[in-house]
Design a protein around this motif. Structure first.
Motif, PDB file in Angstrom:
ATOM      1  N   LYS A  64      30.316  49.360  41.858  1.00  0.00           N
ATOM      2  CA  LYS A  64      30.584  48.709  43.143  1.00  0.00           C
ATOM      3  C   LYS A  64      30.205  47.237  43.078  1.00  0.00           C
ATOM      4  CE  LYS A  64      30.268  52.572  46.385  1.00  0.00           C
ATOM      5  NZ  LYS A  64      29.511  53.182  47.507  1.00  0.00           N
ATOM      6  N   GLY A  65      31.089  46.396  43.584  1.00  0.00           N
ATOM      7  CA  GLY A  65      30.837  44.966  43.563  1.00  0.00           C
ATOM      8  C   GLY A  65      31.271  44.282  42.276  1.00  0.00           C
ATOM      9  N   ARG A  66      31.552  45.071  41.242  1.00  0.00           N
ATOM     10  CA  ARG A  66      32.001  44.511  39.967  1.00  0.00           C
ATOM     11  C   ARG A  66      33.443  44.886  39.654  1.00  0.00           C
ATOM     12  NH1 ARG A  66      29.803  46.122  35.329  1.00  0.00           N
ATOM     13  NH2 ARG A  66      29.255  48.217  36.066  1.00  0.00           N
ATOM     14  N   PHE A  67      33.848  46.092  40.008  1.00  0.00           N
ATOM     15  CA  PHE A  67      35.200  46.577  39.726  1.00  0.00           C
ATOM     16  C   PHE A  67      36.009  46.624  41.017  1.00  0.00           C
ATOM     17  CE2 PHE A  67      34.190  49.398  35.770  1.00  0.00           C
ATOM     18  CZ  PHE A  67      33.562  48.324  35.174  1.00  0.00           C
ATOM     19  N   THR A  68      37.306  46.389  40.890  1.00  0.00           N
ATOM     20  CA  THR A  68      38.208  46.487  42.028  1.00  0.00           C
ATOM     21  C   THR A  68      39.447  47.269  41.626  1.00  0.00           C
ATOM     22  OG1 THR A  68      37.462  44.349  42.895  1.00  0.00           O
ATOM     23  CG2 THR A  68      39.528  45.235  43.758  1.00  0.00           C
ATOM     24  N   ILE A  69      39.733  48.342  42.359  1.00  0.00           N
ATOM     25  CA  ILE A  69      40.939  49.117  42.104  1.00  0.00           C
ATOM     26  C   ILE A  69      42.010  48.668  43.089  1.00  0.00           C
ATOM     27  CG2 ILE A  69      40.259  51.005  43.660  1.00  0.00           C
ATOM     28  CD1 ILE A  69      41.598  52.946  41.669  1.00  0.00           C
ATOM     29  N   SER A  70      43.241  48.601  42.614  1.00  0.00           N
ATOM     30  CA  SER A  70      44.352  48.206  43.483  1.00  0.00           C
ATOM     31  C   SER A  70      45.635  48.799  42.923  1.00  0.00           C
ATOM     32  CB  SER A  70      44.462  46.684  43.571  1.00  0.00           C
ATOM     33  OG  SER A  70      44.751  46.122  42.307  1.00  0.00           O
ATOM     34  N   LYS A  71      46.696  48.762  43.729  1.00  0.00           N
ATOM     35  CA  LYS A  71      47.971  49.273  43.270  1.00  0.00           C
ATOM     36  C   LYS A  71      49.096  48.422  43.802  1.00  0.00           C
ATOM     37  CE  LYS A  71      48.010  52.855  46.917  1.00  0.00           C
ATOM     38  NZ  LYS A  71      49.192  52.473  47.668  1.00  0.00           N
ATOM     39  N   ASP A  72      50.150  48.344  43.020  1.00  0.00           N
ATOM     40  CA  ASP A  72      51.367  47.643  43.404  1.00  0.00           C
ATOM     41  C   ASP A  72      52.456  48.701  43.541  1.00  0.00           C
ATOM     42  OD1 ASP A  72      53.810  46.264  43.454  1.00  0.00           O
ATOM     43  OD2 ASP A  72      52.950  44.565  42.362  1.00  0.00           O
ATOM     44  N   ASN A  73      52.767  49.068  44.775  1.00  0.00           N
ATOM     45  CA  ASN A  73      53.729  50.151  44.996  1.00  0.00           C
ATOM     46  C   ASN A  73      55.119  49.794  44.473  1.00  0.00           C
ATOM     47  OD1 ASN A  73      51.758  51.747  46.256  1.00  0.00           O
ATOM     48  ND2 ASN A  73      52.182  50.836  48.251  1.00  0.00           N
ATOM     49  N   ALA A  74      55.494  48.539  44.571  1.00  0.00           N
ATOM     50  CA  ALA A  74      56.830  48.122  44.122  1.00  0.00           C
ATOM     51  C   ALA A  74      56.970  48.282  42.614  1.00  0.00           C
ATOM     52  CB  ALA A  74      57.083  46.684  44.526  1.00  0.00           C
ATOM     53  N   LYS A  75      55.864  48.105  41.893  1.00  0.00           N
ATOM     54  CA  LYS A  75      55.888  48.208  40.436  1.00  0.00           C
ATOM     55  C   LYS A  75      55.390  49.558  39.942  1.00  0.00           C
ATOM     56  CE  LYS A  75      55.196  43.260  39.615  1.00  0.00           C
ATOM     57  NZ  LYS A  75      54.353  42.232  38.956  1.00  0.00           N
ATOM     58  N   ASN A  76      54.989  50.433  40.865  1.00  0.00           N
ATOM     59  CA  ASN A  76      54.411  51.737  40.474  1.00  0.00           C
ATOM     60  C   ASN A  76      53.291  51.555  39.460  1.00  0.00           C
ATOM     61  OD1 ASN A  76      56.088  53.276  42.139  1.00  0.00           O
ATOM     62  ND2 ASN A  76      57.683  53.397  40.585  1.00  0.00           N
ATOM     63  N   THR A  77      52.426  50.610  39.736  1.00  0.00           N
ATOM     64  CA  THR A  77      51.362  50.274  38.795  1.00  0.00           C
ATOM     65  C   THR A  77      50.013  50.264  39.482  1.00  0.00           C
ATOM     66  OG1 THR A  77      52.887  48.961  37.457  1.00  0.00           O
ATOM     67  CG2 THR A  77      50.546  48.569  37.123  1.00  0.00           C
ATOM     68  N   LEU A  78      49.047  50.847  38.800  1.00  0.00           N
ATOM     69  CA  LEU A  78      47.658  50.877  39.248  1.00  0.00           C
ATOM     70  C   LEU A  78      46.863  49.905  38.399  1.00  0.00           C
ATOM     71  CD1 LEU A  78      45.518  52.510  41.021  1.00  0.00           C
ATOM     72  CD2 LEU A  78      45.144  53.847  38.930  1.00  0.00           C
ATOM     73  N   TYR A  79      45.886  49.238  39.017  1.00  0.00           N
ATOM     74  CA  TYR A  79      45.069  48.268  38.299  1.00  0.00           C
ATOM     75  C   TYR A  79      43.584  48.577  38.467  1.00  0.00           C
ATOM     76  CZ  TYR A  79      49.400  45.586  38.511  1.00  0.00           C
ATOM     77  OH  TYR A  79      50.704  45.179  38.405  1.00  0.00           O
ATOM     78  N   LEU A  80      42.814  48.085  37.513  1.00  0.00           N
ATOM     79  CA  LEU A  80      41.362  48.092  37.643  1.00  0.00           C
ATOM     80  C   LEU A  80      40.864  46.750  37.119  1.00  0.00           C
ATOM     81  CD1 LEU A  80      38.895  49.795  38.514  1.00  0.00           C
ATOM     82  CD2 LEU A  80      38.591  50.365  36.088  1.00  0.00           C
ATOM     83  N   GLN A  81      40.466  45.892  38.033  1.00  0.00           N
ATOM     84  CA  GLN A  81      39.877  44.611  37.666  1.00  0.00           C
ATOM     85  C   GLN A  81      38.393  44.823  37.439  1.00  0.00           C
ATOM     86  OE1 GLN A  81      41.329  41.481  37.182  1.00  0.00           O
ATOM     87  NE2 GLN A  81      39.287  40.942  36.445  1.00  0.00           N
ATOM     88  N   MET A  82      37.927  44.510  36.252  1.00  0.00           N
ATOM     89  CA  MET A  82      36.530  44.731  35.892  1.00  0.00           C
ATOM     90  C   MET A  82      35.863  43.397  35.588  1.00  0.00           C
ATOM     91  SD  MET A  82      36.930  48.127  33.497  1.00  0.00           S
ATOM     92  CE  MET A  82      37.751  47.239  32.181  1.00  0.00           C
ATOM     93  N   ASN A  83      34.917  43.021  36.414  1.00  0.00           N
ATOM     94  CA  ASN A  83      34.168  41.783  36.240  1.00  0.00           C
ATOM     95  C   ASN A  83      32.709  42.099  35.927  1.00  0.00           C
ATOM     96  OD1 ASN A  83      36.506  40.335  36.980  1.00  0.00           O
ATOM     97  ND2 ASN A  83      35.933  40.416  39.142  1.00  0.00           N
ATOM     98  N   SER A  84      32.010  41.089  35.445  1.00  0.00           N
ATOM     99  CA  SER A  84      30.582  41.242  35.116  1.00  0.00           C
ATOM    100  C   SER A  84      30.344  42.497  34.279  1.00  0.00           C
ATOM    101  CB  SER A  84      29.746  41.305  36.403  1.00  0.00           C
ATOM    102  OG  SER A  84      29.938  40.143  37.181  1.00  0.00           O
ATOM    103  N   LEU A  85      31.143  42.661  33.259  1.00  0.00           N
ATOM    104  CA  LEU A  85      31.052  43.857  32.429  1.00  0.00           C
ATOM    105  C   LEU A  85      29.710  43.945  31.714  1.00  0.00           C
ATOM    106  CD1 LEU A  85      34.693  43.903  31.133  1.00  0.00           C
ATOM    107  CD2 LEU A  85      33.545  45.842  32.221  1.00  0.00           C
TER     108      LEU A  85
END
Length: 128
Positions: A64-85
């Motif tokens: 929490k606070g480091r990773f962000t999950i998101s999705k782009d419905n138009a592209k049918n793509t899921l993302y995971l932005q990982m910071n401060s690894l």
């Protein structure tokens, strides 16, 4: 059946960032869950983050606070932005999906047994 293909893993130093992507194909339906699990060597697989078709999100406490999950419905793509690894984030990361299977409160389950569609995994290595 949903097909999932992850990309974006790699090797970084502690404090760095990576963005994982998961391209989905097949039928997800109107109500679904997608998410990320990971498995480190010698450890059990664990849920990292999930998101419902309506955008309800859960995170593992340690990201929490480091990773962000998101999705782009138009592209049918899921993302995971990982910071401060951190080195503890080193693992194989898997994309998951499941249709029509949410908790009574409208969130995704955070256990691997709830998901029947899995990607092949993408490796993340964080050095100190």
């Amino acid at each position: 059946q949903v097909q999932l293909v992850e990309s974006g893993g790699g090797s970084v130093q502690a404090g760095g960032s990576l963005r994982l992507s998961c391209a989905a194909s097949g039928i997800l339906g109107k109500q679904y869950c997608m998410g990320w699990f990971r498995q480190a060597p010698g450890k059990e697989r664990e849920g990292v983050a999930t998101i419902t078709s309506d955008g309800s999100i859960t995170y593992k406490y340690s990201v929490k606070g480091r990773f962000t999950i998101s999705k782009d419905n138009a592209k049918n793509t899921l993302y995971l932005q990982m910071n401060s690894l951190e080195p503890e984030d080193t693992a194989m990361y898997y994309c998951v999906a499941e249709t029509e299977f949410l908790t009574p409160s409208g969130f995704c389950y955070e256990v691997e047994g709830a998901y029947t569609s899995w990607g092949q995994g993408t490796q993340v290595a964080v050095s100190s």
